[in-house]
Design an enzyme around this catalytic site. Structure first.
Site: not given
Ligand code: DGY
Length: 432
Positions: A34, A86, A165, A394
């Site tokens: 991220y 990303y 998510d 994480e």
């Molecule tokens: C991801 O890209 O997995 C994020 O959690 C989206 O915010």
């Protein structure tokens, strides 16, 4: 087997994670997985910085609000500086503003974090004074744009807005989204993280379909809230917003923001009443699919957040205490993000089983406020043991504590510094 690293070295290691992930006024959750600024991550990260660099903690919130839209929304990602690795990056969202941002939001932890920082700032109220109008605009956006009919229940339009998510909470509403895109080949996350820890391609195709729907509506706030094919009241956002409303009300009263205080009182009263609609027949709270009118079948870690919101009754709190005991008997570490006895439980997959320290922090805050300090202490000790055994991952497998997702994660380090590494079981984040 617990590691033998002395506690002070672990504190230093946690500070080093935050410093390494600091990109100059904003922190990336993890540089590889991220590489931008995330909304609720920043709020939790500010709590970690506040333990050793209060100025830097304020900066984290201030830079987050530099991404705020004119309508008040605080986006879930601020793409502050270009970074590879990303997907979906700024081009996938197609939003023309600076700094570049995504088009959806995330749970509004910021007012609660700001109140914690304010409490540590002595008599200097200059930074909180500058932030309160921005926080207020973001709360108004949730209560008005995302609750266009004034029901007291706010709408989320994309699973990523929940921050949880891939939770089983979204299985049913997402099943009603017809995938219109195939983005499997664009994903970058699988290059950094074990595929069994991440959402499926089918999930990505559905959630990126929602982004295309919002683009077709030119990201108009009301049109998105009324028109997307995924519209859910997330128990997590609803509870976190209500708690943040209460913190923002305290700030508004103290700092003389009178009109804002009146509006906040109205929103709080409305949410307090409306949230009873989220209670299932078994006495536990759930998310509500606003399209079908059905409560989620799953009982996930969000079920505890009405304690954090301070809207649960004492009876609700005792039901949650029993639920915690039963789920902990089924998996060694708490709180599993979905019930280990449920068929949808998946111990290592994103939000379908693993333990997250910032969820534990909010849940412990709630238990503590209801006088259930034993449960609050248990969560602090479990969280501390996960870090002591494995480091700042994480998230963690609730069966044996194995670290999952990305390593050296900012909010895990921040939760260690501000909570899990301490000895205090009664810590509520703020007094209400
Ligand atoms: C991801 O890209 O997995 C994020 O959690 C989206 O915010």
């Amino acid at each position: 087997m617990l590691s033998t690293t002395p506690p002070s070295d672990r504190d230093e290691a946690a500070r080093a994670v935050l410093r390494r992930n600091d990109r100059g006024g904003f922190t990336v959750p993890n540089g590889r997985v991220y590489p931008f600024q995330w909304n609720w991550d920043s709020a939790f990260v500010a709590l970690g910085f506040a333990t050793f660099d209060l100025d830097r903690a304020w900066r984290e919130l201030e830079t987050l609000f530099e991404g705020q839209w004119d309508d008040g929304m605080v986006p879930h990602i601020v793409f502050r500086a270009p970074a590879d690795g990303y997907y979906p990056g700024p081009e996938a969202w197609g939003i023309q503003r600076q700094p570049l941002t995504s088009g959806i939001s995330q749970p509004p932890v910021a007012a609660t974090a700001a109140r914690v920082l304010h409490g540590l700032s002595g008599r200097d109220a200059s930074r909180i004074r500058a932030l309160v109008p921005k926080l207020f605009a973001s709360h108004r956006w949730w209560h008005e744009t995302r609750d266009p009919d004034g029901t007291g229940l706010v709408t989320m339009v994309h699973p990523w807005e929940s921050g949880r998510d891939n939770s089983p909470d979204w299985d049913e509403p997402l099943a009603n989204v017809v995938p219109q895109v195939d983005v499997a080949h664009l994903r970058k996350d699988l290059g950094h993280v074990d595929a069994s820890h991440r959402p499926t391609h089918d999930f990505y195709n559905r959630v990126m379909t929602l982004v295309e729907e919002a683009k077709a509506l030119r990201w108009d706030g009301m049109a998105v809230a009324r028109g997307l094919s995924f519209r859910v009241c997330d128990l997590g956002i609803q509870s976190i917003l209500l708690r943040a409303d209460r913190d923002l009300l305290k700030l508004a009263e103290e700092l003389g923001f009178t009109e804002e205080a009146v509006a906040l009182q109205g929103w709080i009263a409305r949410s307090d009443t409306a949230m009873s609609r989220l209670k299932g027949g078994d006495g536990l709270y759930r998310s509500l699919d606003l399209r079908s009118g059905r409560l989620s079948e799953a009982v996930t870690c969000a079920a505890y957040l009405p304690l954090y919101a301070r809207m649960a009754s004492q009876e609700d709190a005792l039901a949650l205490k029993r639920h915690l005991a039963a789920t902990r008997a089924a998996a060694g570490f708490s709180v599993a993000s979905s019930d280990p006895r449920d068929r949808r439980f998946d111990a290592t997959r994103y939000w379908r089983g693993p333990v997250w320290l910032m969820m534990n922090r909010m849940i412990a805050d709630g238990f503590s406020a209801y006088g259930l300090t034993e449960e609050a202490g248990l969560l602090r000790r479990d969280s501390g043991d996960l870090v002591r055994q494995n480091g700042f991952w994480e998230y963690f497998d609730p069966r044996d504590g194995t670290g999952c997702g990305g390593p050296d994660f900012s909010w895990t380090a921040a939760m260690w510094l501000s909570w899990a590494g301490s000895q205090d079981d009664r810590q509520a984040l703020t007094a209400l």
